[in-house]
Motif scaffolding. Sequence first.
Motif, short mmCIF file in Angstrom:
data_model
loop_
_atom_site.label_atom_id
_atom_site.label_comp_id
_atom_site.label_asym_id
_atom_site.label_seq_id
_atom_site.Cartn_x
_atom_site.Cartn_y
_atom_site.Cartn_z
N ARG A 73 -2.87 15.58 13.32
CA ARG A 73 -3.51 14.52 12.56
C ARG A 73 -3.90 15.03 11.17
NH1 ARG A 73 -4.81 10.28 15.99
NH2 ARG A 73 -4.46 10.79 18.20
N LEU A 74 -3.69 14.20 10.18
CA LEU A 74 -4.04 14.55 8.81
C LEU A 74 -4.27 13.27 8.03
CD1 LEU A 74 -1.03 14.58 6.73
CD2 LEU A 74 -0.56 15.61 8.96
N THR A 75 -4.58 13.42 6.74
CA THR A 75 -4.82 12.27 5.88
C THR A 75 -3.88 12.30 4.69
OG1 THR A 75 -7.17 12.17 6.49
CG2 THR A 75 -6.53 11.07 4.45
N LEU A 76 -3.31 11.14 4.37
CA LEU A 76 -2.48 10.98 3.17
C LEU A 76 -3.37 10.34 2.11
CD1 LEU A 76 0.39 11.18 1.95
CD2 LEU A 76 0.77 8.84 2.74
N PRO A 77 -3.91 11.15 1.18
CA PRO A 77 -4.83 10.61 0.18
C PRO A 77 -4.14 9.63 -0.76
CG PRO A 77 -4.97 13.02 0.31
CD PRO A 77 -3.73 12.60 1.04
N GLY B 151 0.79 -1.23 0.00
CA GLY B 151 0.00 0.00 0.00
C GLY B 151 0.82 1.27 0.00
N PHE B 152 2.15 1.14 0.21
CA PHE B 152 3.00 2.32 0.28
C PHE B 152 4.29 2.11 -0.51
CE2 PHE B 152 0.54 2.27 4.20
CZ PHE B 152 0.02 3.56 4.23
N THR B 153 4.78 3.20 -1.08
CA THR B 153 6.11 3.20 -1.68
C THR B 153 6.99 4.12 -0.84
OG1 THR B 153 5.27 2.82 -3.92
CG2 THR B 153 7.48 3.78 -3.72
N ILE C 233 22.80 15.25 4.52
CA ILE C 233 21.55 15.40 3.76
C ILE C 233 20.77 14.09 3.83
CG2 ILE C 233 20.53 15.80 1.50
CD1 ILE C 233 23.00 17.44 0.78
N THR C 234 19.53 14.16 4.27
CA THR C 234 18.65 12.99 4.32
C THR C 234 17.29 13.36 3.76
OG1 THR C 234 19.75 12.12 6.28
CG2 THR C 234 17.55 11.29 5.81
N VAL C 235 16.75 12.48 2.94
CA VAL C 235 15.39 12.64 2.41
C VAL C 235 14.68 11.29 2.51
CG1 VAL C 235 13.96 13.21 0.41
CG2 VAL C 235 16.10 14.44 0.79
N VAL C 236 13.49 11.31 3.07
CA VAL C 236 12.63 10.12 3.12
C VAL C 236 11.26 10.52 2.60
CG1 VAL C 236 11.51 8.40 4.58
CG2 VAL C 236 13.84 9.15 5.11
N SER C 237 10.70 9.73 1.69
CA SER C 237 9.36 10.02 1.19
C SER C 237 8.49 8.77 1.28
CB SER C 237 9.39 10.54 -0.25
OG SER C 237 9.77 9.50 -1.14
N VAL C 238 7.22 9.00 1.57
CA VAL C 238 6.24 7.91 1.65
C VAL C 238 5.08 8.27 0.74
CG1 VAL C 238 4.67 6.60 3.13
CG2 VAL C 238 6.88 7.39 4.03
N THR C 239 4.81 7.43 -0.25
CA THR C 239 3.69 7.64 -1.16
C THR C 239 2.64 6.56 -0.93
OG1 THR C 239 5.17 8.58 -2.83
CG2 THR C 239 3.01 7.86 -3.59
N ARG C 240 1.40 6.96 -0.79
CA ARG C 240 0.31 6.00 -0.65
C ARG C 240 -0.10 5.54 -2.05
NH1 ARG C 240 -5.74 6.89 1.56
NH2 ARG C 240 -6.31 4.69 1.79
N ASN C 241 0.04 4.28 -2.31
CA ASN C 241 -0.20 3.76 -3.65
C ASN C 241 -1.66 3.90 -4.05
OD1 ASN C 241 2.48 3.08 -3.76
ND2 ASN C 241 2.14 0.95 -3.17
#
Length: 215
Positions: free
Chosen positions: A144-148, A11-13, A200-208
Amino acid sequence: IVPEQIEHIPGFTVESAYQPAQQVGGDFFQILPSGDGGLLVVVGDVAGKGLHAAMLVSVVVGVIRGVAGYTREPAELLATLNERLIGRTHGSFSTALAARIAADGSVVIANAGHLSPYLDGKELELAGALPLGIVSGVSYESTRLTLPPGSRLTFYSDGVIEAQNEFGELLGFARGRELSTHPAAVIVKVAQRFGQTDDITVVSVTRNLAIASAA
């Protein structure tokens, strides 16, 4: 200190990229399954660079893994981490941000003096709080929030924003915000080429999108 391999979470990338300013650095991140189909992301930055910062990072990461064994609540995790670091930082401190992202896209974030993340290129407004390891008894506020479906949440260390070119110009927040929708490795490469001065650090989470729609 930095995960060699990130566990696949349906469900996530998840993307991550890390470039220390020296042979060892003070940035850290952990990405852990939350046990309910979601994930826990902790990103942070120990003040300073080099071996001293890296040694404190090893302590921080060990505590994160221990605390995450009994709580996935970001505010509680940061408060416990703060107490564990009191008296162990030798005059230093650490910023950190913890986010629990559930399988349905609901997100809970708590912040301890770290840069706010970006949601689809927009900076989130989070409550401010002291970094870790300075004073005891600090409480951290949850947002609190939503990741669409199809949306991306991107976390930075300040090494992205503080990259500086030969003319003394910072990459800055405006360019950092514009970059936040790009792949993690691309963001790190741009900041490095602009003029790296810090880890330098970058982390990303995408909801598929496909999996979220099916659910």
